[in-house]
Design a protein around this motif. Structure first.
Motif, PDB file in Angstrom:
ATOM      1  N   ARG A 150     -46.470  90.220   5.484  1.00 30.13           N
ATOM      2  CA  ARG A 150     -46.584  90.237   4.023  1.00 30.13           C
ATOM      3  C   ARG A 150     -47.492  91.369   3.553  1.00 30.13           C
ATOM      4  O   ARG A 150     -47.410  91.791   2.394  1.00 30.13           O
ATOM      5  N   ALA A 151     -48.365  91.872   4.416  1.00 28.84           N
ATOM      6  CA  ALA A 151     -49.293  92.925   4.018  1.00 28.84           C
ATOM      7  C   ALA A 151     -48.714  94.326   4.181  1.00 28.84           C
ATOM      8  O   ALA A 151     -49.129  95.249   3.482  1.00 28.84           O
ATOM      9  N   LEU A 152     -47.760  94.486   5.088  1.00 27.41           N
ATOM     10  CA  LEU A 152     -47.234  95.818   5.379  1.00 27.41           C
ATOM     11  C   LEU A 152     -46.189  96.239   4.346  1.00 27.41           C
ATOM     12  O   LEU A 152     -45.536  95.413   3.727  1.00 27.41           O
ATOM     13  N   ARG A 153     -46.065  97.536   4.203  1.00 32.13           N
ATOM     14  CA  ARG A 153     -45.096  98.116   3.270  1.00 32.13           C
ATOM     15  C   ARG A 153     -44.087  98.954   4.054  1.00 32.13           C
ATOM     16  O   ARG A 153     -44.470  99.696   4.962  1.00 32.13           O
ATOM     17  N   PHE A 154     -42.833  98.817   3.692  1.00 24.38           N
ATOM     18  CA  PHE A 154     -41.782  99.565   4.370  1.00 24.38           C
ATOM     19  C   PHE A 154     -40.906 100.273   3.346  1.00 24.38           C
ATOM     20  O   PHE A 154     -40.999 100.027   2.143  1.00 24.38           O
ATOM     21  N   GLU A 155     -40.070 101.148   3.838  1.00 23.10           N
ATOM     22  CA  GLU A 155     -39.137 101.895   3.000  1.00 23.10           C
ATOM     23  C   GLU A 155     -37.707 101.492   3.348  1.00 23.10           C
ATOM     24  O   GLU A 155     -37.436 101.080   4.482  1.00 23.10           O
ATOM     25  N   PRO A 156     -36.777 101.598   2.383  1.00 19.39           N
ATOM     26  CA  PRO A 156     -35.369 101.337   2.710  1.00 19.39           C
ATOM     27  C   PRO A 156     -34.922 102.195   3.892  1.00 19.39           C
ATOM     28  O   PRO A 156     -35.208 103.396   3.945  1.00 19.39           O
ATOM     29  N   GLY A 157     -34.294 101.554   4.853  1.00 20.70           N
ATOM     30  CA  GLY A 157     -33.844 102.260   6.051  1.00 20.70           C
ATOM     31  C   GLY A 157     -34.812 102.196   7.202  1.00 20.70           C
ATOM     32  O   GLY A 157     -34.447 102.545   8.337  1.00 20.70           O
ATOM     33  N   ASP A 158     -36.051 101.777   6.944  1.00 20.81           N
ATOM     34  CA  ASP A 158     -36.979 101.573   8.056  1.00 20.81           C
ATOM     35  C   ASP A 158     -36.434 100.484   8.981  1.00 20.81           C
ATOM     36  O   ASP A 158     -35.711  99.579   8.550  1.00 20.81           O
ATOM     37  N   GLU A 159     -36.813 100.570  10.249  1.00 21.21           N
ATOM     38  CA  GLU A 159     -36.325  99.605  11.234  1.00 21.21           C
ATOM     39  C   GLU A 159     -37.484  98.773  11.789  1.00 21.21           C
ATOM     40  O   GLU A 159     -38.525  99.313  12.169  1.00 21.21           O
ATOM     41  N   LEU A 160     -37.274  97.464  11.818  1.00 26.14           N
ATOM     42  CA  LEU A 160     -38.224  96.517  12.403  1.00 26.14           C
ATOM     43  C   LEU A 160     -37.564  95.942  13.642  1.00 26.14           C
ATOM     44  O   LEU A 160     -36.542  95.273  13.555  1.00 26.14           O
ATOM     45  N   LEU A 161     -38.148  96.221  14.784  1.00 27.96           N
ATOM     46  CA  LEU A 161     -37.515  95.897  16.061  1.00 27.96           C
ATOM     47  C   LEU A 161     -38.078  94.595  16.624  1.00 27.96           C
ATOM     48  O   LEU A 161     -39.288  94.344  16.576  1.00 27.96           O
ATOM     49  N   THR A 162     -37.210  93.775  17.159  1.00 28.14           N
ATOM     50  CA  THR A 162     -37.621  92.569  17.874  1.00 28.14           C
ATOM     51  C   THR A 162     -36.633  92.333  19.013  1.00 28.14           C
ATOM     52  O   THR A 162     -35.806  93.203  19.307  1.00 28.14           O
ATOM     53  N   THR A 163     -36.714  91.174  19.661  1.00 29.55           N
ATOM     54  CA  THR A 163     -35.799  90.866  20.764  1.00 29.55           C
ATOM     55  C   THR A 163     -35.042  89.579  20.457  1.00 29.55           C
ATOM     56  O   THR A 163     -35.418  88.809  19.568  1.00 29.55           O
ATOM     57  N   ASN A 164     -34.006  89.334  21.234  1.00 34.69           N
ATOM     58  CA  ASN A 164     -33.231  88.098  21.045  1.00 34.69           C
ATOM     59  C   ASN A 164     -33.954  86.882  21.614  1.00 34.69           C
ATOM     60  O   ASN A 164     -33.438  85.766  21.521  1.00 34.69           O
ATOM     61  N   HIS A 165     -35.154  87.056  22.177  1.00 35.55           N
ATOM     62  CA  HIS A 165     -35.968  85.930  22.639  1.00 35.55           C
ATOM     63  C   HIS A 165     -37.007  85.520  21.600  1.00 35.55           C
ATOM     64  O   HIS A 165     -37.756  84.582  21.838  1.00 35.55           O
TER      65      HIS A 165
END
Length: 395
Positions: free
Chosen positions: A91-106
């Protein structure tokens, strides 16, 4: 049933074989008693407690926690649970359209939901790296995650230990390689502290949140958020309170913001030093011996169950902490879709055999596995009874 001598240190139901410490933890009665005494002290004179005594007690708890997780106390804040820690960062971070947030399927569902919410808020994109499963290796997991890093990757959310699969991820290697690419890491360490050795200084990730109520065995509703010093300025607690406009100079704004977010029950956090002492005093070798004992116990249980059920282990022993999964072979009848958190097989094991152990359809039904936990109060006989129950149900 065979009872561990340590079982008397907990108030667990004596009629249940409790093999699911990982879900919500279990707090020793000595720690619960200390919490009751703190609550009585609070209610005897709430103003004295909150206004005159609380800050010093919270500082003491933070110092004890910092020593245990290998961190600078000024970089730690108490939060209610690891999910709240993940949400606080996102909730504190700011992103731009098209930015990517990476995670895993676990990734844990609650944390993944928070990531989805953050991405939709800013028009960012969630990218999911599929980890090799079963039979992963640390190198293969690092490769799978790094393969999805692009110039648009802004943050990587990783479980330290996966809830669904009990897999201990190579967090330190991942974090180092991500930093080399200029990408910060948010570690969901819900299961980490107290299950595996942890040094946040050596790990050196941007953000790490971990529960104290699971493997550290503190009371429910206490976790921590660790934020590297250079990333603290934009972070605010989920409830902004008096610290926001404080003019005090004796402590950082990070601590002023997080130490008081309104009236709540502070006793779970204040009990953290007591929980660390109680658990660390149960074996002569302290916490290292406790973690090693739990790991040896769950590995032995996994070997026995795999042999009895005729299945292969899901992952190498080096990627196991105090939890382990065992795949369920073909033969169990397919069930209707299970309710939230409760597979019908888990319900049968509970009601017919008095065994509490989670059954998970993962990565998707009909594939299912058990997730075993090992704590000092567990015995090998309990896992043998689980094997007998599964064999009977297969028949």
């Amino acid at each position: 049933m065979s009872v561990s001598p340590f079982r008397a240190r907990w108030s667990l139901d004596p009629n249940i074989r409790f093999l699911n410490h990982g879900s919500f933890g279990a707090c020793p009665t000595e720690v619960l008693q200390a919490q009751s005494e703190l609550r009585a002290r609070l209610e005897a004179e709430p103003v004295r407690f909150f206004v005159r005594e609380y800050e010093a007690m919270l500082d003491e708890a933070r110092v004890a926690l910092a020593a245990f997780v290998g961190a600078d106390a000024d970089n730690l804040a108490f939060v209610p649970n690891a999910t709240a820690g993940v949400n606080t960062v996102l909730r504190a971070l700011r992103f731009e359209p098209g930015d990517e947030l990476l995670t895993t399927n676990h990734e844990y569902n609650a944390s993944r939901n928070a990531l989805d919410w953050a991405s939709s808020r800013w028009g960012a994109k969630v990218v999911v790296a599929k980890l090799p499963w079963p039979h992963p290796t640390p190198a293969a997991i690092v490769e799978a995650v790094l393969a999805h890093v692009t110039p648009r990757t802004r943050l990587v959310l990783l479980d330290h230990i996966s809830s669904q699969t009990a897999l201990v991820l190579p967090i330190q290697e991942l974090a180092r390689k991500l930093r080399e690419r200029g990408v910060e890491t948010l570690v969901d360490g819900a299961h980490g502290p107290g299950q595996v050795p942890l040094s946040l200084r050596e790990l050196d990730v941007g953000y790490y949140t971990g529960n104290c109520h699971k493997w550290m065995c503190a009371p429910k509703s206490v976790a921590f958020l660790h934020v590297r010093r250079d990333l603290q300025a934009p972070l605010k607690p989920l409830s902004v309170s008096h610290g926001h406009n404080s003019t005090r100079k004796d402590r950082s704004h990070f601590r002023l913001d997080f130490d008081w977010t309104g009236t709540s029950d502070p006793t779970p956090a204040l009990c953290v030093p007591h929980a660390l002492r109680v658990m660390g005093g149960m074996l002569p070798g302290g916490w290292p011996a406790l973690m090693a004992d739990n790991r040896d116990k769950v590995l032995a249980a996994r070997r026995m169950l795999c042999e009895r059920l005729g299945v292969e282990p899901h992952c190498p022993e080096e990627m196991v902490g105090a939890m382990a999964t065992v795949g369920l072979p073909d033969g169990f009848p397919l069930q209707p879709p299970p309710p939230f958190f409760l597979d019908p097989l888990q319900d049968r094991l509970f009601h017919e055999w008095r065994i509490e152990v989670p059954v998970t359809a993962w990565p998707q039904a009909p594939q299912r596995h058990l997730r075993l936990s090992a704590q000092l109060y567990n015995t090998h006989t309990e896992y043998q009874t689980l094997a007998e129950a599964l064999e009977a149900l297969l028949r």
